[in-house]
Design a protein around this motif. Sequence first.
Motif, PDB file in Angstrom:
ATOM      1  N   ARG A 359      30.789  42.931  52.231  1.00 35.18           N
ATOM      2  CA  ARG A 359      29.938  43.118  51.047  1.00 35.18           C
ATOM      3  C   ARG A 359      30.506  44.198  50.132  1.00 35.18           C
ATOM      4  N   ALA A 360      31.027  45.273  50.738  1.00 33.97           N
ATOM      5  CA  ALA A 360      31.613  46.342  49.931  1.00 33.97           C
ATOM      6  C   ALA A 360      32.807  45.833  49.131  1.00 33.97           C
ATOM      7  N   ARG A 361      33.616  44.961  49.740  1.00 32.75           N
ATOM      8  CA  ARG A 361      34.767  44.412  49.025  1.00 32.75           C
ATOM      9  C   ARG A 361      34.322  43.502  47.883  1.00 32.75           C
ATOM     10  N   ASP A 362      33.281  42.718  48.122  1.00 30.88           N
ATOM     11  CA  ASP A 362      32.773  41.828  47.075  1.00 30.88           C
ATOM     12  C   ASP A 362      32.216  42.614  45.883  1.00 30.88           C
ATOM     13  N   LEU A 363      31.623  43.775  46.153  1.00 30.67           N
ATOM     14  CA  LEU A 363      31.044  44.576  45.075  1.00 30.67           C
ATOM     15  C   LEU A 363      32.081  45.409  44.329  1.00 30.67           C
ATOM     16  N   ALA A 364      33.245  45.626  44.932  1.00 30.66           N
ATOM     17  CA  ALA A 364      34.295  46.388  44.250  1.00 30.66           C
ATOM     18  C   ALA A 364      34.786  45.598  43.045  1.00 30.66           C
ATOM     19  N   GLU A 368      41.680  48.933  42.956  1.00 25.57           N
ATOM     20  CA  GLU A 368      41.650  50.216  43.654  1.00 25.57           C
ATOM     21  C   GLU A 368      40.503  50.269  44.662  1.00 25.57           C
ATOM     22  N   GLY A 369      39.341  49.808  44.256  1.00 25.03           N
ATOM     23  CA  GLY A 369      38.218  49.783  45.177  1.00 25.03           C
ATOM     24  C   GLY A 369      38.434  48.811  46.319  1.00 25.03           C
ATOM     25  N   ARG A 370      38.968  47.622  45.997  1.00 15.88           N
ATOM     26  CA  ARG A 370      39.203  46.626  47.051  1.00 15.88           C
ATOM     27  C   ARG A 370      40.287  47.087  48.020  1.00 15.88           C
ATOM     28  N   ASP A 371      41.324  47.765  47.512  1.00 17.89           N
ATOM     29  CA  ASP A 371      42.399  48.238  48.398  1.00 17.89           C
ATOM     30  C   ASP A 371      41.872  49.249  49.410  1.00 17.89           C
ATOM     31  N   ALA A 372      40.996  50.135  48.975  1.00 15.35           N
ATOM     32  CA  ALA A 372      40.436  51.126  49.894  1.00 15.35           C
ATOM     33  C   ALA A 372      39.612  50.454  50.984  1.00 15.35           C
ATOM     34  N   VAL A 373      38.829  49.441  50.601  1.00 15.95           N
ATOM     35  CA  VAL A 373      38.020  48.735  51.595  1.00 15.95           C
ATOM     36  C   VAL A 373      38.916  47.957  52.554  1.00 15.95           C
ATOM     37  N   ASP A 374      39.957  47.304  52.030  1.00  5.53           N
ATOM     38  CA  ASP A 374      40.882  46.563  52.898  1.00  5.53           C
ATOM     39  C   ASP A 374      41.562  47.493  53.899  1.00  5.53           C
ATOM     40  N   ALA A 375      41.929  48.691  53.443  1.00  2.19           N
ATOM     41  CA  ALA A 375      42.554  49.654  54.356  1.00  2.19           C
ATOM     42  C   ALA A 375      41.561  50.088  55.435  1.00  2.19           C
ATOM     43  N   ALA A 376      40.291  50.222  55.056  1.00  9.67           N
ATOM     44  CA  ALA A 376      39.274  50.573  56.046  1.00  9.67           C
ATOM     45  C   ALA A 376      39.111  49.469  57.077  1.00  9.67           C
ATOM     46  N   LEU A 424      36.966  55.061  53.528  1.00  9.80           N
ATOM     47  CA  LEU A 424      35.605  54.870  53.015  1.00  9.80           C
ATOM     48  C   LEU A 424      35.230  55.996  52.053  1.00  9.80           C
ATOM     49  N   ARG A 425      35.659  57.211  52.361  1.00  8.46           N
ATOM     50  CA  ARG A 425      35.424  58.325  51.432  1.00  8.46           C
ATOM     51  C   ARG A 425      36.140  58.072  50.104  1.00  8.46           C
ATOM     52  N   ARG A 426      37.361  57.570  50.179  1.00 11.30           N
ATOM     53  CA  ARG A 426      38.119  57.249  48.966  1.00 11.30           C
ATOM     54  C   ARG A 426      37.410  56.169  48.146  1.00 11.30           C
ATOM     55  N   ALA A 427      36.913  55.138  48.817  1.00  9.17           N
ATOM     56  CA  ALA A 427      36.195  54.074  48.117  1.00  9.17           C
ATOM     57  C   ALA A 427      34.912  54.605  47.481  1.00  9.17           C
ATOM     58  N   LEU A 428      34.202  55.487  48.180  1.00  2.00           N
ATOM     59  CA  LEU A 428      32.983  56.067  47.628  1.00  2.00           C
ATOM     60  C   LEU A 428      33.277  56.897  46.380  1.00  2.00           C
ATOM     61  N   THR A 429      34.344  57.684  46.427  1.00  3.25           N
ATOM     62  CA  THR A 429      34.713  58.500  45.265  1.00  3.25           C
ATOM     63  C   THR A 429      35.034  57.621  44.063  1.00  3.25           C
ATOM     64  N   HIS A 430      35.753  56.533  44.309  1.00  2.00           N
ATOM     65  CA  HIS A 430      36.116  55.622  43.224  1.00  2.00           C
ATOM     66  C   HIS A 430      34.874  54.951  42.635  1.00  2.00           C
ATOM     67  N   GLU A 431      33.987  54.464  43.485  1.00  2.00           N
ATOM     68  CA  GLU A 431      32.785  53.782  42.997  1.00  2.00           C
ATOM     69  C   GLU A 431      31.848  54.754  42.286  1.00  2.00           C
TER      70      GLU A 431
END
Length: 476
Positions: A359-364, A368-376, A424-431
């Motif tokens: 769901r987080a990837r779909d909402l990105a 940049e947001g999707r890459d962080a989620v994929d890495a997670a 996940l912290r990186r994705a949160l900062t970006h979002e």
Amino acid sequence: MERRTAHSDRGGGPVSYPQPAGGTAPPPPTPDPPTGRREAVDRLRAVATTEPGRLRAIGALLALLLVAFGAVTAWQVADRASAADAVVGRSQPLSADAADAYRSLADADTTAASGFLAGSRESPAVRQRYEKDIALASGLLVKAAANAEDSDTARRQISRLNELLPRYTGLVESARANNRQGLPLGGAYLRTAGDLMRDDLLPAARELYEAETGRLGSDYADAKSWPWAALGLGLAALGALGWAQRRTYLRTNRVFNHGMLAATATAVVVLLWLVVGHALARSDLEGSSTEGARSLQVLTEARIGSLQARGDENLTLVARGAVLTENKDDAYEASYRDGMRKLVGEGGAAAAPGTLLARARDLADDSEGRDAVDAAVRGVREWQARHAEARAADDSGDYDRALPKVIGEKGSTGESFDRVDEQLRRALTHEQADFRAAADDGRGALAGLAAGAVVLAVLGAAGAVLGIGRRLSEYR
């Protein structure tokens, strides 16, 4: 008919008045109305029956409609701008603070278990991380209490957290003290602390987070609601101006009345500004909600879920099978597996549909947001593989080999967890940055509209009055 005789006031002869046959006196003559009321009646009659009077009434009506349109527009736009400001400046930061308090408590529990497993080899960094988490959660609760005056749920949960947190930290310190002395009682203290965290502290923190998120949703709804009263008055003002100009044309054959044309132009400008400005603000706020606030909520859930899974993994080694489910399975291992299913699902390189990271990837909304989620997701899969190795060693009775696979510096599940948490912290900062940018755009779309609507409406009213005055001058 009888006649009654009276003497004149001037001393003249008798004056006779006709009397009815029955002898009853006639009714007295009706007195004239007071002068002020008579003048008011005459003015109303002039308004209703003369063209100048009707023109004055039309001018007053047009001016009133335009001023009301401007005033209601300013009021409703200011109300929505205030709600948009609250989204950015109050409710979203408070929701983020509640999420940080929630995450800090979960991280403190995970770190306490890691430090316990390390025993006398607990590093200063682990201890400092635990203390930092507790201090951060305490500070955020103080801040939340200062802003929770309008939420009974928030106040209640803050009070509960402030009551339970010292009990939790006391149990953790008892666990550490007993563990340093090699007493088995330390594990019991830590399990009690973990149960207090999972059964009481984290649910209270979650309710606080949900209360603040609900306030955010309410502010979003207020900011995005259409200003129907202003739109209705604007259409009514335009309709009245159109009717007045058509009436003038039919009576004079003059196509244009400059004053009323100017009033119509100002009304059209305000109405278009209102519709376009609010539509843009609504679109940007909706984007900040969908691509920012909702994404932040899902990522927060994922980060807390990973922390709880890490805590369960640690407690599996602490409890050593002392806590079982109804099916006689290790309770902490079962909880770890359930957390992983919610996070990424079973097997496969990508997260399973419907899971938190999917769901987080779909909402990105960008790479940049999707890459962080994929890495997670990759980090979670690596974590699962290493966890399976640690469980195999522990289940075979080789605790000493299993322990470094969980809390070791290299090749451990702890290393994988840290990678997941960092992504996940990186994705949160970006979002968070995306949310702020979209919300600021939404606020900017309403900038100047309230003041501009008042000024233009007053100018329009003046134009309508001048246009009517031009027609009145023809009757002088």
